[in-house]
Scaffold this active site. Structure first.
Site, mmCIF file in Angstrom:
data_model
loop_
_atom_site.group_PDB
_atom_site.id
_atom_site.type_symbol
_atom_site.label_atom_id
_atom_site.label_comp_id
_atom_site.label_asym_id
_atom_site.label_seq_id
_atom_site.Cartn_x
_atom_site.Cartn_y
_atom_site.Cartn_z
ATOM 1 N N ASP A 77 4.987 9.422 -55.912
ATOM 2 C CA ASP A 77 5.718 8.207 -56.271
ATOM 3 C C ASP A 77 7.055 8.130 -55.550
ATOM 4 O O ASP A 77 7.585 9.137 -55.065
ATOM 5 C CB ASP A 77 5.930 8.133 -57.785
ATOM 6 C CG ASP A 77 6.700 9.321 -58.337
ATOM 7 O OD1 ASP A 77 6.444 10.468 -57.887
ATOM 8 O OD2 ASP A 77 7.568 9.126 -59.218
ATOM 9 N N GLU A 144 7.073 11.685 -60.653
ATOM 10 C CA GLU A 144 8.216 12.607 -60.607
ATOM 11 C C GLU A 144 9.514 11.889 -60.932
ATOM 12 O O GLU A 144 10.383 12.434 -61.609
ATOM 13 C CB GLU A 144 8.294 13.247 -59.212
ATOM 14 C CG GLU A 144 9.293 14.386 -59.099
ATOM 15 C CD GLU A 144 10.684 13.956 -58.627
ATOM 16 O OE1 GLU A 144 11.582 14.805 -58.598
ATOM 17 O OE2 GLU A 144 10.863 12.766 -58.293
#
Length: 484
Positions: A77, A144
């Site tokens: 991400d 994350e």
């Protein structure tokens, strides 16, 4: 020059392919499918766990079967943030990149080099049929940036590696062997809206153009926090004028230093000229204070329609005091590691709308007790005005291991690729290594990467020359992994 023509071509081509896919935190379905297909296309064992993390396993090259298995780890991400005047749809568009000298940048948005360069490097290792390497387990984690839930819920049964190389450090001359843990503090308060009396006019105040940045790595740089600056402006105006608050929207992401804030207020019409002069003077004060850091700082004052409802004045007074008193920035420097921020807090989000007052903040520390201390300070301040406070998303830090075998190896190899000595230490960002270490128990971990500046902001950029050095260094490390 096009991005895919940069060196090493395989890495930059993979980065361009990755950046064509929207990959916001908690919305990684497309990029997970892309990585899954990538691994299967290479003919490698490819799995996805329940939360969405992907593991791709590449057997050791001939003669390297007796070396330790290496986990290469990066997160899929990226932070989606853009300038206020940039027209861009993160849900449908790929990042628009361009080359500027020795840097790759994006047009008005975050670039995604954090951690896309790491992902692209691992993809390149997996595809390289000539590379000499031990058995590799590529770990691509999700989410994350907004809670590390991918790392938190990772299934360790899919891995057997004893060495983990995290590719999420953002300075090529730094070797990271520790990081901060974090905790989210979210608050909610309810207030009464009351009718606005006669004789008022409406304004919108906009604070914009701040540098922003990563709320961990950049928290010590003295940058302005748009939420705190807006509250300071309103607090001081409240001392001089009978201002009324209609609404407020400041900041964006929990792990980014806020760059912009907007507030809608009402001011007695009789004080119009004095209020305008006050804002001009206050803007001058801020620009003087931040002249060396926030060169783009702007405060705009725009007329709006006279509102019908405003925040209860008594609650407004309490709110402004609470936000003013809230700690923000560096809370404590480490007494053990020179120059390292031990504990900090960042007021990331402030919203006032239709009877609800909301804040989001993130506390970080490499020491559990000081993380709890700064989080308690934030909690107490908002509880004092009757807010509901919810704290969660707690994740551990990563304690440095100066006796690490892989650390000594990569320090020896560093001399072959760079002309300087690396800095070895901990960082104030929240790397996934602390969480992963808790999953696996004994795991020799190191984090390194190329030079990335302005992460989590539209000023994000990655240094082209450092990417080539970083990748060649990674390949050299893989060739020299010690025996089991």
């Amino acid at each position: 020059m096009e991005i895919k023509d940069l060196s090493p071509q395989i890495l930059w081509s993979n980065f361009a392919r990755l950046n064509a896919i929207p990959r916001a935190s908690k919305q990684e379905e497309q990029v997970v499918a892309f990585i899954m297909e990538y691994g299967k296309h290479l003919g490698l064992e490819t799995q996805r766990d329940a939360i969405g993390n992907v593991v791709i396993k590449k057997p050791a090259s001939p003669g390297m079967e007796g070396r330790q298995t290496v986990i290469l780890q990066s997160h899929l991400d990226m932070v989606h943030q853009k300038n206020g005047d940039t027209v861009f749809d993160f849900d449908t568009q790929g990042i628009e990149m361009y080359v500027d000298g020795d840097w790759v940048k994006a047009k008005g948005t975050t670039l995604g080099a954090d951690n896309g360069i790491g992902v692209a490097a691992i993809m390149s290792v997996l595809a390289d049929k000539e590379l000499v390497h031990p058995a590799i387990e590529a770990m691509f984690t999700v989410d994350e940036e907004t809670g590390m839930t991918g790392a938190m819920q990772l299934d360790p049964v899919n891995f057997s590696g004893t060495i983990l190389l995290n590719l999420d450090t953002e300075e090529e001359d730094e070797i990271t062997i520790g990081c901060a843990g974090g905790l989210d503090t979210n608050t909610k308060g309810n207030y009464t809206e009351v009718p606005l009396g006669d004789g008022f006019i409406g304004f919108e105040i906009r604070i914009r153009g701040l540098v922003g940045g990563h709320s961990g790595m950049d928290i010590h740089r003295g940058r302005g926090n748009a939420n705190k600056l807006m509250n300071r402006l309103l607090y001081n105006a409240h001392q001089l004028f009978d201002i009324q608050l209609v609404g407020l929207d400041g900041g964006s992401l929990r792990n980014a230093i806020p760059r912009e804030s907007r507030a809608q207020i009402a001011v007695p019409e009789k004080d119009k000229e004095k209020f305008i002069a006050f804002v001009e003077t206050f803007t001058g004060v801020l620009k003087e204070e931040y002249h060396a850091i926030e060169m783009g700082l702007q405060v705009d004052l725009l007329p709006i329609a006279v509102p019908s409802l405003v925040m209860d004045p008594e609650y407004l007074s309490r709110l402004l005091k609470a936000v003013y008193a809230m700690p923000n920035g560096v809370f404590r420097m480490s007494p053990d590691i020179s120059g390292l921020v031990e504990a900090s807090t960042n007021l990331a989000r402030v919203i006032v709308k239709e009877g609800v007052f909301i804040t989001q903040s993130l506390q970080r520390s490499s020491v559990q007790s000081t993380k709890a201390d700064v989080a308690a300070a934030v909690k107490a301040g908002f509880e004092n005005i009757g807010c509901e406070v919810v704290q969660g998303g707690d994740y551990p830090g990563w304690r440095p291991d100066a006796g690490s075998v892989i650390l000594q190896l990569i320090l020896d190899l560093y001399k072959d690729h760079f002309t300087h000595t690396p800095k070895v230490g901990a960082c104030h960002a929240g790397l996934e290594c602390g969480i992963l270490g808790a999953h696996f128990g004994k795991l020799d971990m190191i984090s390194f990467g190329p030079t990335i500046r302005g992460a989590h902001s539209p000023d994000e950029r990655v240094q082209i020359s450092s990417v080539e050095r970083f990748y060649n260094y990674l390949l050299h490390i893989l060739r020299e992994i010690p025996a089991k």
